[in-house]
Motif scaffolding. Structure first.
Motif, PDB file in Angstrom:
ATOM      1  N   THR A 120     -12.242 -86.082  22.616  1.00  0.00           N
ATOM      2  CA  THR A 120     -12.910 -87.356  22.845  1.00  0.00           C
ATOM      3  C   THR A 120     -12.475 -87.965  24.171  1.00  0.00           C
ATOM      4  OG1 THR A 120     -13.105 -87.762  20.468  1.00  0.00           O
ATOM      5  CG2 THR A 120     -13.298 -89.669  21.914  1.00  0.00           C
ATOM      6  N   THR A 121     -11.194 -87.866  24.475  1.00  0.00           N
ATOM      7  CA  THR A 121     -10.696 -88.363  25.761  1.00  0.00           C
ATOM      8  C   THR A 121     -11.348 -87.615  26.913  1.00  0.00           C
ATOM      9  OG1 THR A 121      -8.564 -88.996  24.808  1.00  0.00           O
ATOM     10  CG2 THR A 121      -8.630 -88.673  27.192  1.00  0.00           C
ATOM     11  N   LEU A 122     -11.442 -86.288  26.791  1.00  0.00           N
ATOM     12  CA  LEU A 122     -12.058 -85.491  27.853  1.00  0.00           C
ATOM     13  C   LEU A 122     -13.548 -85.822  27.986  1.00  0.00           C
ATOM     14  CD1 LEU A 122     -10.322 -82.045  27.202  1.00  0.00           C
ATOM     15  CD2 LEU A 122      -9.776 -83.723  28.967  1.00  0.00           C
ATOM     16  N   ALA A 123     -14.208 -86.051  26.861  1.00  0.00           N
ATOM     17  CA  ALA A 123     -15.619 -86.434  26.908  1.00  0.00           C
ATOM     18  C   ALA A 123     -15.792 -87.792  27.581  1.00  0.00           C
ATOM     19  CB  ALA A 123     -16.205 -86.461  25.499  1.00  0.00           C
ATOM     20  N   ASP A 124     -14.893 -88.706  27.286  1.00  0.00           N
ATOM     21  CA  ASP A 124     -14.974 -90.027  27.912  1.00  0.00           C
ATOM     22  C   ASP A 124     -14.707 -89.949  29.409  1.00  0.00           C
ATOM     23  OD1 ASP A 124     -15.654 -91.169  25.519  1.00  0.00           O
ATOM     24  OD2 ASP A 124     -13.654 -91.968  25.087  1.00  0.00           O
ATOM     25  N   ASP A 125     -13.884 -88.985  29.834  1.00  0.00           N
ATOM     26  CA  ASP A 125     -13.683 -88.770  31.274  1.00  0.00           C
ATOM     27  C   ASP A 125     -14.993 -88.335  31.928  1.00  0.00           C
ATOM     28  OD1 ASP A 125     -11.025 -89.430  30.975  1.00  0.00           O
ATOM     29  OD2 ASP A 125     -10.297 -87.355  31.064  1.00  0.00           O
ATOM     30  N   ALA A 126     -15.716 -87.437  31.257  1.00  0.00           N
ATOM     31  CA  ALA A 126     -17.013 -86.995  31.790  1.00  0.00           C
ATOM     32  C   ALA A 126     -17.999 -88.160  31.856  1.00  0.00           C
ATOM     33  CB  ALA A 126     -17.572 -85.863  30.937  1.00  0.00           C
ATOM     34  N   ILE A 127     -17.993 -89.017  30.837  1.00  0.00           N
ATOM     35  CA  ILE A 127     -18.870 -90.188  30.840  1.00  0.00           C
ATOM     36  C   ILE A 127     -18.522 -91.109  32.005  1.00  0.00           C
ATOM     37  CG2 ILE A 127     -19.496 -92.281  29.569  1.00  0.00           C
ATOM     38  CD1 ILE A 127     -19.005 -90.616  26.973  1.00  0.00           C
ATOM     39  N   ALA A 128     -17.223 -91.290  32.243  1.00  0.00           N
ATOM     40  CA  ALA A 128     -16.791 -92.140  33.360  1.00  0.00           C
ATOM     41  C   ALA A 128     -17.232 -91.548  34.690  1.00  0.00           C
ATOM     42  CB  ALA A 128     -15.275 -92.309  33.333  1.00  0.00           C
ATOM     43  N   ALA A 129     -17.209 -90.207  34.799  1.00  0.00           N
ATOM     44  CA  ALA A 129     -17.678 -89.554  36.028  1.00  0.00           C
ATOM     45  C   ALA A 129     -19.168 -89.824  36.228  1.00  0.00           C
ATOM     46  CB  ALA A 129     -17.406 -88.052  35.965  1.00  0.00           C
ATOM     47  N   VAL A 130     -19.943 -89.721  35.152  1.00  0.00           N
ATOM     48  CA  VAL A 130     -21.382 -90.004  35.230  1.00  0.00           C
ATOM     49  C   VAL A 130     -21.615 -91.450  35.657  1.00  0.00           C
ATOM     50  CG1 VAL A 130     -23.496 -90.250  33.861  1.00  0.00           C
ATOM     51  CG2 VAL A 130     -22.044 -88.220  33.562  1.00  0.00           C
ATOM     52  N   GLN A 131     -20.890 -92.351  35.054  1.00  0.00           N
ATOM     53  CA  GLN A 131     -21.070 -93.771  35.384  1.00  0.00           C
ATOM     54  C   GLN A 131     -20.697 -94.069  36.835  1.00  0.00           C
ATOM     55  OE1 GLN A 131     -18.661 -95.418  32.236  1.00  0.00           O
ATOM     56  NE2 GLN A 131     -20.401 -95.628  30.845  1.00  0.00           N
ATOM     57  N   SER A 132     -19.705 -93.344  37.358  1.00  0.00           N
ATOM     58  CA  SER A 132     -19.323 -93.560  38.760  1.00  0.00           C
ATOM     59  C   SER A 132     -20.425 -93.114  39.708  1.00  0.00           C
ATOM     60  CB  SER A 132     -18.019 -92.816  39.077  1.00  0.00           C
ATOM     61  OG  SER A 132     -18.218 -91.418  39.216  1.00  0.00           O
ATOM     62  N   LEU A 133     -21.207 -92.103  39.301  1.00  0.00           N
ATOM     63  CA  LEU A 133     -22.312 -91.634  40.140  1.00  0.00           C
ATOM     64  C   LEU A 133     -23.531 -92.549  40.044  1.00  0.00           C
ATOM     65  CD1 LEU A 133     -22.256 -87.755  39.499  1.00  0.00           C
ATOM     66  CD2 LEU A 133     -21.210 -89.031  41.372  1.00  0.00           C
ATOM     67  N   SER A 135     -23.821 -95.609  40.286  1.00  0.00           N
ATOM     68  CA  SER A 135     -23.843 -96.706  41.269  1.00  0.00           C
ATOM     69  C   SER A 135     -24.135 -96.232  42.684  1.00  0.00           C
ATOM     70  CB  SER A 135     -22.496 -97.434  41.249  1.00  0.00           C
ATOM     71  OG  SER A 135     -21.443 -96.551  41.615  1.00  0.00           O
ATOM     72  N   ASP A 136     -24.265 -94.920  42.870  1.00  0.00           N
ATOM     73  CA  ASP A 136     -24.551 -94.356  44.194  1.00  0.00           C
ATOM     74  C   ASP A 136     -26.068 -94.355  44.407  1.00  0.00           C
ATOM     75  OD1 ASP A 136     -24.976 -92.648  46.451  1.00  0.00           O
ATOM     76  OD2 ASP A 136     -23.074 -91.642  46.058  1.00  0.00           O
ATOM     77  N   ASP A 140     -30.180 -90.426  41.490  1.00  0.00           N
ATOM     78  CA  ASP A 140     -31.075 -91.006  40.502  1.00  0.00           C
ATOM     79  C   ASP A 140     -30.296 -91.227  39.202  1.00  0.00           C
ATOM     80  OD1 ASP A 140     -33.020 -91.641  38.628  1.00  0.00           O
ATOM     81  OD2 ASP A 140     -34.434 -90.120  39.323  1.00  0.00           O
ATOM     82  N   ALA A 141     -30.038 -92.477  38.879  1.00  0.00           N
ATOM     83  CA  ALA A 141     -29.208 -92.809  37.722  1.00  0.00           C
ATOM     84  C   ALA A 141     -29.788 -92.301  36.409  1.00  0.00           C
ATOM     85  CB  ALA A 141     -29.006 -94.320  37.651  1.00  0.00           C
ATOM     86  N   LYS A 142     -31.105 -92.031  36.379  1.00  0.00           N
ATOM     87  CA  LYS A 142     -31.747 -91.572  35.150  1.00  0.00           C
ATOM     88  C   LYS A 142     -31.802 -90.050  35.045  1.00  0.00           C
ATOM     89  CE  LYS A 142     -34.647 -95.696  34.628  1.00  0.00           C
ATOM     90  NZ  LYS A 142     -36.030 -96.210  34.505  1.00  0.00           N
ATOM     91  N   ARG A 143     -31.249 -89.358  36.058  1.00  0.00           N
ATOM     92  CA  ARG A 143     -31.291 -87.888  36.036  1.00  0.00           C
ATOM     93  C   ARG A 143     -29.900 -87.313  36.315  1.00  0.00           C
ATOM     94  NH1 ARG A 143     -35.255 -85.167  39.758  1.00  0.00           N
ATOM     95  NH2 ARG A 143     -34.627 -86.741  41.279  1.00  0.00           N
TER      96      ARG A 143
END
Length: 356
Positions: A120-133, A135-136, A140-143
């Motif tokens: 779960t921690t590793l999955a949340d790290d991946a989610i945080a990586a997605v969220q960091s992208l 804002s760029d 495309d935030a939806k893809r």
């Protein structure tokens, strides 16, 4: 779609050895020409819970926002620059998809405290990586999707089941059985490929089961340790991928791993999902995994499953079997199956994630 698949095969044949060629400056020679796809390579940091993680973004220059893939790690390739991920960096930016790799928490530039076997921690790290992208503005935030191989193929669906920010999932060589079942399958094949007799295989299986029984609370730690002590002097012990001391089940990361059923996580995913296996995978019970996936296919209309001919666990077709099963080569794998690259990129094209 036919053209995309053809280009993908060519990319597999020509590009896999040296990743991100487009990101390199053109050589200063008279016959050099500018590459059609210009690629930007950027170092990035992001925060996930109490950890700061570091990664690298490979981004194609474009006049409109592009799709992106966040890479989740195999157990043996925790660094973002591992060769296992080279084919993604070499192929996908030319198709208009950014690739983000990062060092897993506790590895490389991402600190010294690991996840302790907590998926779960590793999955949340991946989610945080997605969220960091997200804002760029170049992305495309939806893809934004995830790609993971082996253990990463468990982490990616788990992340998608926990976040609405992930648009698609690509799971490669991830067993749809629990970790204890997968490791017995893998260790059996490791011993068999290296010529060990059935008696050694039986001892190995008994050792693993003793440890697993203790982790489940159905046997004693002392009984498990006796099995490990008898096995650790054997030349095949390295193929068990276990320590010489049985850890207290109250703090053991292995207990957390074997209590996780990847099929439960996968069936919670509602976004488009591609599941890929190698037909010659000696690490994962592919046939059993495919059968379990068939049992839930009616509930997962967005899932596609494909078994790649002649490919091993790392989607290699050229690796010698003994080398691919030798622990000392862990982390050096390079995917080189043209069929795998073709199926991957054709699926991305059909789903609308490749630039038109």
């Amino acid at each position: 779609m036919r053209v995309v698949a053809g280009l993908s095969v060519l990319a597999a044949a020509l590009c896999l050895a040296r990743p991100v060629a487009a990101a390199e400056a053109a050589p200063d020679v008279p016959w050099s020409a500018a590459a059609t796809t210009q690629v930007v390579t950027e170092e990035r940091r992001f925060t996930s819970g109490d950890a700061e993680l570091a990664g690298t973004l490979i981004l194609p220059r474009s006049d409109k926002p592009v799709a992106a893939i966040v890479v989740t790690h195999s157990a043996s390739s925790p660094l973002g620059n591992a060769s296992l991920y080279d084919h993604l960096k070499a192929t996908l930016p030319a198709l208009g998809i950014a690739v983000f790799t990062y060092d897993r928490r506790g590895s490389g530039r991402s600190g010294t405290k690991d996840a302790g076997g907590n998926f779960t921690t590793l999955a949340d790290d991946a989610i945080a990586a997605v969220q960091s992208l997200k804002s760029d503005p170049r992305i495309d935030a939806k893809r934004i999707g995830t790609w993971g191989l082996s253990q990463g193929g468990w982490i990616s669906p788990l992340a998608a089941s926990r976040s609405g920010d992930i648009a698609f999932v690509i799971s490669v060589s991830a067993p749809v059985v629990t970790a204890d079942v997968q490791m017995i399958f893998s260790s059996t094949n490791h011993l068999r490929a290296n010529g060990y007799p059935q008696a050694d295989i039986d001892q190995m299986v008994a050792t693993r089961k003793a440890v697993d029984d203790y982790m489940r609370g159905t046997a004693s730690r002392e009984a498990a340790q006796r099995r490990v002590d008898a096995a650790k002097i054997k030349p095949w012990f390295k193929y068990l991928y276990m320590g010489e001391t049985v850890r207290d089940r109250a703090v053991s990361g292995w207990r957390k791993e074997i209590e996780n059923d990847p099929l439960t996580n996968l069936t919670a995913v509602t976004v488009p999902t591609l599941v890929l296996y190698g037909a010659n995978d000696a690490v994962v019970p592919v046939a059993e995994s495919v059968e379990r996936l068939k049992s839930v296919a009616g509930r997962m209309p967005e899932m596609e499953v494909h078994v790649v001919a002649a490919a091993d666990h790392a989607m290699q077709v050229s690796a010698d079997e003994k080398i691919s099963l030798d622990p000392k080569y862990d982390g050096t794998e390079q995917a080189d199956s043209p069929e795998y690259i073709a199926v991957l990129t054709a699926w991305l094209a059909r789903r609308g994630f490749i630039a038109g």
